[in-house]
Motif scaffolding. Structure first.
Motif, mmCIF file in Angstrom:
data_model
loop_
_atom_site.group_PDB
_atom_site.id
_atom_site.type_symbol
_atom_site.label_atom_id
_atom_site.label_comp_id
_atom_site.label_asym_id
_atom_site.label_seq_id
_atom_site.Cartn_x
_atom_site.Cartn_y
_atom_site.Cartn_z
ATOM 1 N N LEU A 54 0.699 -1.124 -0.044
ATOM 2 C CA LEU A 54 -0.086 -0.045 0.055
ATOM 3 C C LEU A 54 0.831 1.217 -0.014
ATOM 4 C CD1 LEU A 54 -2.830 1.500 0.347
ATOM 5 C CD2 LEU A 54 -2.370 1.338 2.732
ATOM 6 N N GLU B 26 -5.351 0.051 7.726
ATOM 7 C CA GLU B 26 -4.463 -0.399 7.832
ATOM 8 C C GLU B 26 -3.937 -1.619 8.678
ATOM 9 O OE1 GLU B 26 -1.594 2.903 7.291
ATOM 10 O OE2 GLU B 26 -3.402 4.178 6.954
ATOM 11 N N LEU B 27 -4.882 -2.383 9.041
ATOM 12 C CA LEU B 27 -4.812 -3.440 10.091
ATOM 13 C C LEU B 27 -5.473 -4.764 9.672
ATOM 14 C CD1 LEU B 27 -5.362 -1.646 13.311
ATOM 15 C CD2 LEU B 27 -3.219 -2.736 12.755
ATOM 16 N N GLY B 28 -6.076 -4.788 8.347
ATOM 17 C CA GLY B 28 -6.786 -5.711 7.722
ATOM 18 C C GLY B 28 -8.101 -6.004 8.190
ATOM 19 N N GLU B 29 -8.761 -5.078 8.692
ATOM 20 C CA GLU B 29 -9.958 -4.902 9.125
ATOM 21 C C GLU B 29 -10.959 -4.162 8.299
ATOM 22 O OE1 GLU B 29 -9.785 -3.518 13.229
ATOM 23 O OE2 GLU B 29 -8.225 -5.101 13.527
ATOM 24 N N CYS B 30 -10.611 -3.745 7.125
ATOM 25 C CA CYS B 30 -11.830 -2.931 6.396
ATOM 26 C C CYS B 30 -11.929 -3.125 4.890
ATOM 27 C CB CYS B 30 -11.551 -1.496 6.717
ATOM 28 S SG CYS B 30 -10.121 -0.604 5.625
ATOM 29 N N GLY B 31 -10.877 -3.507 4.263
ATOM 30 C CA GLY B 31 -10.837 -4.217 2.729
ATOM 31 C C GLY B 31 -10.502 -2.769 1.834
ATOM 32 N N THR C 225 -7.804 -3.131 -0.581
ATOM 33 C CA THR C 225 -7.821 -4.067 -1.628
ATOM 34 C C THR C 225 -7.166 -4.117 -3.002
ATOM 35 O OG1 THR C 225 -9.660 -5.276 -0.600
ATOM 36 C CG2 THR C 225 -8.983 -5.896 -2.775
ATOM 37 N N PRO D 290 -7.992 -11.283 -4.925
ATOM 38 C CA PRO D 290 -8.122 -9.922 -3.938
ATOM 39 C C PRO D 290 -7.240 -10.270 -2.590
ATOM 40 C CG PRO D 290 -10.283 -10.771 -4.583
ATOM 41 C CD PRO D 290 -9.171 -11.970 -4.822
ATOM 42 N N VAL D 291 -6.388 -9.006 -2.362
ATOM 43 C CA VAL D 291 -5.653 -9.313 -1.192
ATOM 44 C C VAL D 291 -5.461 -7.828 -0.537
ATOM 45 C CG1 VAL D 291 -4.093 -11.207 -1.913
ATOM 46 C CG2 VAL D 291 -3.260 -8.792 -2.194
ATOM 47 N N LEU D 292 -5.055 -7.750 0.423
ATOM 48 C CA LEU D 292 -4.830 -6.495 1.464
ATOM 49 C C LEU D 292 -3.700 -6.156 1.304
ATOM 50 C CD1 LEU D 292 -6.584 -7.951 4.607
ATOM 51 C CD2 LEU D 292 -7.768 -6.353 2.893
ATOM 52 N N CYS E 15 -2.391 -3.406 2.461
ATOM 53 C CA CYS E 15 -1.644 -2.990 3.751
ATOM 54 C C CYS E 15 -1.082 -3.969 4.431
ATOM 55 C CB CYS E 15 -2.833 -2.259 4.544
ATOM 56 S SG CYS E 15 -4.041 -3.413 5.363
ATOM 57 N N LEU E 16 -1.199 -5.141 4.331
ATOM 58 C CA LEU E 16 -0.459 -6.314 4.979
ATOM 59 C C LEU E 16 0.273 -7.119 3.888
ATOM 60 C CD1 LEU E 16 -3.296 -7.455 7.294
ATOM 61 C CD2 LEU E 16 -1.471 -5.958 7.765
ATOM 62 N N ALA E 17 0.649 -6.699 2.766
ATOM 63 C CA ALA E 17 1.434 -7.693 1.872
ATOM 64 C C ALA E 17 2.715 -6.577 1.811
ATOM 65 C CB ALA E 17 0.706 -7.342 0.534
ATOM 66 N N GLY F 55 -15.331 -8.858 2.608
ATOM 67 C CA GLY F 55 -14.408 -8.352 3.264
ATOM 68 C C GLY F 55 -14.177 -6.872 2.833
#
Lengths: 338, 158
Positions: B25, B42-47, B50, B57-59, B61-63, B132
């Motif tokens: 991101l 930015e914690l994987g809780e909103c999508g 993506t 589809p991946v996040l 913010c966590l890749a 997600g």
């Protein structure tokens, strides 16, 4: 932007290289696979490792091998999405496919791995917060503080085991393979967990969880039910895994394991024993569900009230067993909200 | 620790020299100037962040970009072709399936992956695919309608 703290990133291509890297950096290194649990925690400064050993480039850790007849081996870095739709798992270990498919959200399941979910950090209302929030309440012993803010006089941390797949794997009699630079061992999954919110895994820091081994399906039926506020995203605040092996219409063997009610999955052996030799009638199911709720002692440190979560343990065990017996659910909606 | 990485985004290869702890991101927005990808929790809780990695589809913010050297990354900037909106974008615009618009890029890409996999999804399949992606304006009905409309226009019943 909520940024990660700096670290050195290693991306070995074999388990041997990963194990060597882990051993050579001692306690400074941590393992990461999908990153969906560790990176949020690192962003909140709950972990600040100077070295990360990434597992995503290791091909041997991905994929599902074997079949229901001889047993199935899952590479620990198989994504939760892949586990949820795998035909052999969905057909013969349905509780595992269900649990993997109920973890968080679709995107997260595309990234998160089965090994990561088994090893997922324990959770607590006082821990899964930003650094500033935790500082404002005075920190807890799991990170940066000295006491447990849920039970201030307790010598231990009560953070909650929040894995969907761990109670299921326990109920299925799974084993896990751990490899390190010093060798490897294969242990029953139930011995991987410890009843402590901080030291919740019996895995040594230099060990890599490489494989999850399911025994032959051998007539076992299984189910998993999850309680959470929303139908997506949320961790379980209660997870019920049941597995029964039938001989005709009589239960030959049974296991019931409850998740998210303690710092490790909580088995209910007395309840499971009460099933053995019986038929899955609604009377027996009601009695067993009452027994199964006994070992569940949720504390006031997750979503929903803890008396409600305790009560729902009985309800969910009854529903899970009824589904295995082919009985209609007891007239209540599947998604229960306080 | 900085790393020299080659990232393929929307079919173009970019060579970047970035700290390894920068998320995908951050690199998309700050190093490649692709600000269509939004940062939410930015914690994987909103999508909201993506993106597609090899159509999945991946996040972002966590890749970590360091894990994505061989991957094809698609952001919302890669959806329109030759100045023509993607059918999903067209349907979202026509039906007003965006209120503040902040969740829209993530939802468009998640829906694109769904339609690639299932050209004629049911309403329930659309809901599950978008489970997600949070819309805090809570305008979900028009979002679901727009995905259905785009599927009708694109998908030839088989």
């Amino acid at each position: 932007m909520l940024r990660l703290p700096p670290f050195t990133y290693l991306a070995p291509r074999t388990v041997d290289d990963a194990a060597k890297a882990l051993a050579s950096h001692g306690g400074a290194a941590m393992l990461v696979a999908g990153g969906t649990d560790l990176y949020p925690n690192m962003k909140r400064r709950q972990f600040e490792p100077s070295v990360l050993v990434g597992l995503l480039a290791i091909r041997e850790l991905r994929g599902v091998r074997g079949g229901a007849r001889e047993g199935v081996t899952l590479g620990s870095c198989t994504t939760l999405s892949a586990v949820a739709v795998h035909p052999e798992i969905a057909a013969h270990y349905p509780a595992l496919a269900t649990a993997a498919g109920l973890v968080s959200s679709p995107q997260l399941r595309n990234m998160g791995t089965i090994g990561g979910n088994v090893c997922v950090d324990t959770r607590c209302n006082y821990y899964n917060q930003s650094y500033e929030w935790r500082k404002a309440v005075g920190f807890c012993m799991k990170r940066d503080g000295a006491i447990c803010l849920v039970a201030p006089r307790s010598p231990r941390c009560w953070a909650v085991s929040s894995s969907d797949t761990a109670p299921v794997l326990w109920s299925l009699g799974a084993r896990v393979r751990l490899r390190s630079a010093a060798g490897e061992r294969t242990i029953p999954v139930e011995t991987l967990f410890r009843d402590d919110g901080i030291e919740y895994l019996a895995k040594r820091p230099d060990e890599i969880l490489t494989d999850i081994l399911l025994p032959p399906a051998d007539g076992w039926r299984s189910a998993y039910l999850k309680l959470r506020r929303r139908g997506s995203f949320d961790f379980p605040v209660l997870g019920v895994a049941v597995a029964v092996q039938m001989e005709g219409d009589v239960v030959r063997d049974a296991r019931i394991v409850v998740g998210a009610v303690a710092s490790q999955p909580r088995p209910a052996p007395a309840a499971a024993a009460a099933l053995v030799g019986g038929r899955l009638t609604s009377e027996l199911i009601a009695r067993v569900a009452e027994l199964a709720a006994g070992p569940a002692k949720p504390l006031d440190n997750t979503d929903f009230t803890h008396p409600y979560r305790k009560k729902m343990t009985r309800v969910f065990v009854a529903r899970a067993l009824a589904s295995l017996a082919g009985l209609a659910p007891a007239g209540e909606p599947a998604a229960e909200v306080a | 620790m900085k790393a020299r990485l080659s990232l393929t985004v929307n079919g173009e290869t970019h060579d970047v020299l970035v700290p390894v702890h920068k998320t995908l991101l951050e690199v998309l927005r700050e190093d490649l100037g692709l600000t269509g990808t939004k940062h939410g929790c930015e914690l994987g809780e909103c999508g909201t962040c993506t993106v597609l990695v090899d159509e999945v589809p991946v996040l972002s913010c966590l890749a970590l970009p360091a894990d994505l050297a061989d991957a094809a990354i698609t952001t919302v900037e890669g959806m329109a072709e030759g100045g023509r909106l993607h059918p999903l974008q067209q349907a979202f615009a026509e039906l007003g399936a965006a209120q503040c618009g902040y969740c829209t890029p993530g939802i468009l890409l998640t829906a694109q992956a769904l339609l690639a996999d299932r050209p004629s999804p049911t309403r329930q399949e659309i809901k599950e695919a978008l489970a997600g992606n949070l819309c805090r304006c809570t305008g979900y009905t028009k979002i679901l309608d727009a995905v259905e409309l785009a599927a009708l226009r694109v998908g030839v019943p088989r």
